[in-house]
Design a protein around this motif. Sequence first.
Motif, PDB file in Angstrom:
ATOM      1  N   ALA A  11       0.810  -1.215   0.000  1.00 38.89           N
ATOM      2  CA  ALA A  11       0.000   0.000   0.000  1.00 38.89           C
ATOM      3  C   ALA A  11       0.843   1.265   0.000  1.00 38.89           C
ATOM      4  O   ALA A  11       0.369   2.330  -0.391  1.00 38.89           O
ATOM      5  CB  ALA A  11      -0.944   0.003   1.200  1.00 38.89           C
ATOM      6  N   THR A  12       2.106   1.174   0.438  1.00 40.25           N
ATOM      7  CA  THR A  12       2.962   2.356   0.423  1.00 40.25           C
ATOM      8  C   THR A  12       3.473   2.667  -0.985  1.00 40.25           C
ATOM      9  O   THR A  12       3.914   3.777  -1.260  1.00 40.25           O
ATOM     10  CB  THR A  12       4.171   2.164   1.370  1.00 40.25           C
ATOM     11  N   GLN A  55     -17.998  -2.702   3.043  1.00 37.56           N
ATOM     12  CA  GLN A  55     -18.625  -2.210   4.264  1.00 37.56           C
ATOM     13  C   GLN A  55     -17.913  -2.739   5.499  1.00 37.56           C
ATOM     14  O   GLN A  55     -18.149  -2.256   6.613  1.00 37.56           O
ATOM     15  CB  GLN A  55     -20.101  -2.643   4.298  1.00 37.56           C
ATOM     16  N   ILE A  56     -17.052  -3.730   5.319  1.00 38.60           N
ATOM     17  CA  ILE A  56     -16.313  -4.343   6.429  1.00 38.60           C
ATOM     18  C   ILE A  56     -14.831  -3.991   6.343  1.00 38.60           C
ATOM     19  O   ILE A  56     -14.217  -3.604   7.343  1.00 38.60           O
ATOM     20  CB  ILE A  56     -16.485  -5.880   6.412  1.00 38.60           C
ATOM     21  N   PHE A  57     -14.253  -4.105   5.169  1.00 42.17           N
ATOM     22  CA  PHE A  57     -12.821  -3.904   4.968  1.00 42.17           C
ATOM     23  C   PHE A  57     -12.495  -2.435   4.675  1.00 42.17           C
ATOM     24  O   PHE A  57     -13.366  -1.673   4.241  1.00 42.17           O
ATOM     25  CB  PHE A  57     -12.318  -4.752   3.798  1.00 42.17           C
ATOM     26  N   ALA A  58     -11.246  -2.065   4.888  1.00 44.39           N
ATOM     27  CA  ALA A  58     -10.740  -0.755   4.479  1.00 44.39           C
ATOM     28  C   ALA A  58     -10.200  -0.877   3.052  1.00 44.39           C
ATOM     29  O   ALA A  58      -9.071  -0.490   2.743  1.00 44.39           O
ATOM     30  CB  ALA A  58      -9.655  -0.287   5.429  1.00 44.39           C
ATOM     31  N   ILE A  59     -11.010  -1.453   2.198  1.00 48.80           N
ATOM     32  CA  ILE A  59     -10.676  -1.675   0.795  1.00 48.80           C
ATOM     33  C   ILE A  59     -11.885  -1.276  -0.037  1.00 48.80           C
ATOM     34  O   ILE A  59     -13.003  -1.714   0.240  1.00 48.80           O
ATOM     35  CB  ILE A  59     -10.294  -3.140   0.529  1.00 48.80           C
ATOM     36  N   HIS A  60     -11.676  -0.438  -1.029  1.00 48.95           N
ATOM     37  CA  HIS A  60     -12.761   0.057  -1.870  1.00 48.95           C
ATOM     38  C   HIS A  60     -12.723  -0.627  -3.234  1.00 48.95           C
ATOM     39  O   HIS A  60     -11.645  -0.913  -3.766  1.00 48.95           O
ATOM     40  CB  HIS A  60     -12.644   1.566  -2.068  1.00 48.95           C
ATOM     41  N   VAL A  61     -13.901  -0.864  -3.798  1.00 52.07           N
ATOM     42  CA  VAL A  61     -14.015  -1.440  -5.138  1.00 52.07           C
ATOM     43  C   VAL A  61     -14.156  -0.295  -6.142  1.00 52.07           C
ATOM     44  O   VAL A  61     -15.115   0.473  -6.093  1.00 52.07           O
ATOM     45  CB  VAL A  61     -15.225  -2.384  -5.236  1.00 52.07           C
ATOM     46  N   ILE A  77      -6.696   0.176  -1.592  1.00 56.11           N
ATOM     47  CA  ILE A  77      -6.446  -0.019  -0.160  1.00 56.11           C
ATOM     48  C   ILE A  77      -6.494   1.341   0.530  1.00 56.11           C
ATOM     49  O   ILE A  77      -5.797   2.274   0.130  1.00 56.11           O
ATOM     50  CB  ILE A  77      -5.066  -0.663   0.070  1.00 56.11           C
ATOM     51  N   ASP A  78      -7.314   1.449   1.570  1.00 51.85           N
ATOM     52  CA  ASP A  78      -7.466   2.714   2.296  1.00 51.85           C
ATOM     53  C   ASP A  78      -6.827   2.578   3.673  1.00 51.85           C
ATOM     54  O   ASP A  78      -7.516   2.354   4.686  1.00 51.85           O
ATOM     55  CB  ASP A  78      -8.948   3.067   2.415  1.00 51.85           C
ATOM     56  N   LEU A 132      -7.851  -6.372   7.816  1.00 51.60           N
ATOM     57  CA  LEU A 132      -8.999  -5.692   7.229  1.00 51.60           C
ATOM     58  C   LEU A 132      -8.589  -4.657   6.183  1.00 51.60           C
ATOM     59  O   LEU A 132      -9.456  -4.041   5.548  1.00 51.60           O
ATOM     60  CB  LEU A 132      -9.837  -5.026   8.324  1.00 51.60           C
ATOM     61  N   ALA A 133      -7.299  -4.468   5.999  1.00 53.85           N
ATOM     62  CA  ALA A 133      -6.785  -3.621   4.924  1.00 53.85           C
ATOM     63  C   ALA A 133      -5.871  -4.422   4.008  1.00 53.85           C
ATOM     64  O   ALA A 133      -4.996  -3.866   3.347  1.00 53.85           O
ATOM     65  CB  ALA A 133      -6.037  -2.426   5.506  1.00 53.85           C
ATOM     66  N   ASP A 134      -6.095  -5.750   3.969  1.00 57.54           N
ATOM     67  CA  ASP A 134      -5.241  -6.665   3.216  1.00 57.54           C
ATOM     68  C   ASP A 134      -6.042  -7.295   2.077  1.00 57.54           C
ATOM     69  O   ASP A 134      -7.084  -7.929   2.307  1.00 57.54           O
ATOM     70  CB  ASP A 134      -4.724  -7.753   4.164  1.00 57.54           C
TER      71      ASP A 134
END
Length: 329
Positions: A11-12, A55-61, A77-78, A132-134
């Motif tokens: 993500a970096t 709605q659960i993960f810190a990942i956007h579609v 990835i947020d 949750l961000a993976d």
Amino acid sequence: MTKPRKQLIDATTTPYYHIVSRCVRRSFLCGIDSQGNNFEHRRQWIEDKILALPQIFAIHVCAYAVMSNHYHLVLEIDAAQSDAWTTEEVIQRWHMIFKGNLFSQRHIKGESLTQAERDVLNTCVDVWRNRLADISWFMRQINEAIAREANHEDQCTGRFWEGRFKSQALLDEKALAACMAYVDLNPIRAKMAKTPEQSDYTSAKQRITKAKRAHSPNHHQQQPKSLRPFVGNPRQDMPAGLPFRLTDYLELLDWTGKQIRANKRGAIDAELPPILERLNIDQKHWIYSATQFESRFKGLVGGVYKLKQVCHKLGYQRIPGLSNCRLLS
């Protein structure tokens, strides 16, 4: 030699990734197979799962397309979102997909914990926050659930998906736009649909359907809640979202789809979508990228300068896919 997933998804380096997961059973995930069995309903299973997990993960579609024997995702990835969650938020989100442990269950119920128990729980929460961000954990939730349902329906056991999903890091705006268009236009290239608005089980259809009902389709609050919104061209005080205008992107999809269906790669319309001019992408190179993205580009996709920069950071001895990435420079 196959590289570890942690070297492919970082993500970096970039928050944006193109993901492809393929089915291994017969040749069909959905649709009608050679024996006449219709599995079209499974495409809805996958779409529902794709739209629910953000709605659960810190990942956007950002984009998706569910095809007959595979599906595509463009994910963001947020990390800032997951870092901002409180301990309670992390536990509540984790409990939506897993049971957690005894300490997390007691914490949610309001029961007191000893200092040692809190220390153990805090360690678990740090692990859950990272998961949750993976993207690998995100994909696991989709594929395991679909595999269980499909195995139950087929009354069999065994592997349903290929063991390793494919990922491509999208290093800049040009790569992001080209990949999203490639994903949204998959059904058109496969002759499953004639236009983006007729492309079932795609993010393009979701966005177009919503835009038809919206008074201001470019406003990020009037776009589908389950998809990462378009928030306009880069500027100061820009809200979180995709760095394009929705109407520009939809115009780009429509224009590109016409070039694909016309099957005339050299005959490009004089009227170009403004997004191509802003991104400074040659029209012929754009068609090439939007139709050959998965097969031509390697694990890292972006302009040459950004590609070299990231390869140096990751310690690559050679720069993969350099010649094809020149098209995005």
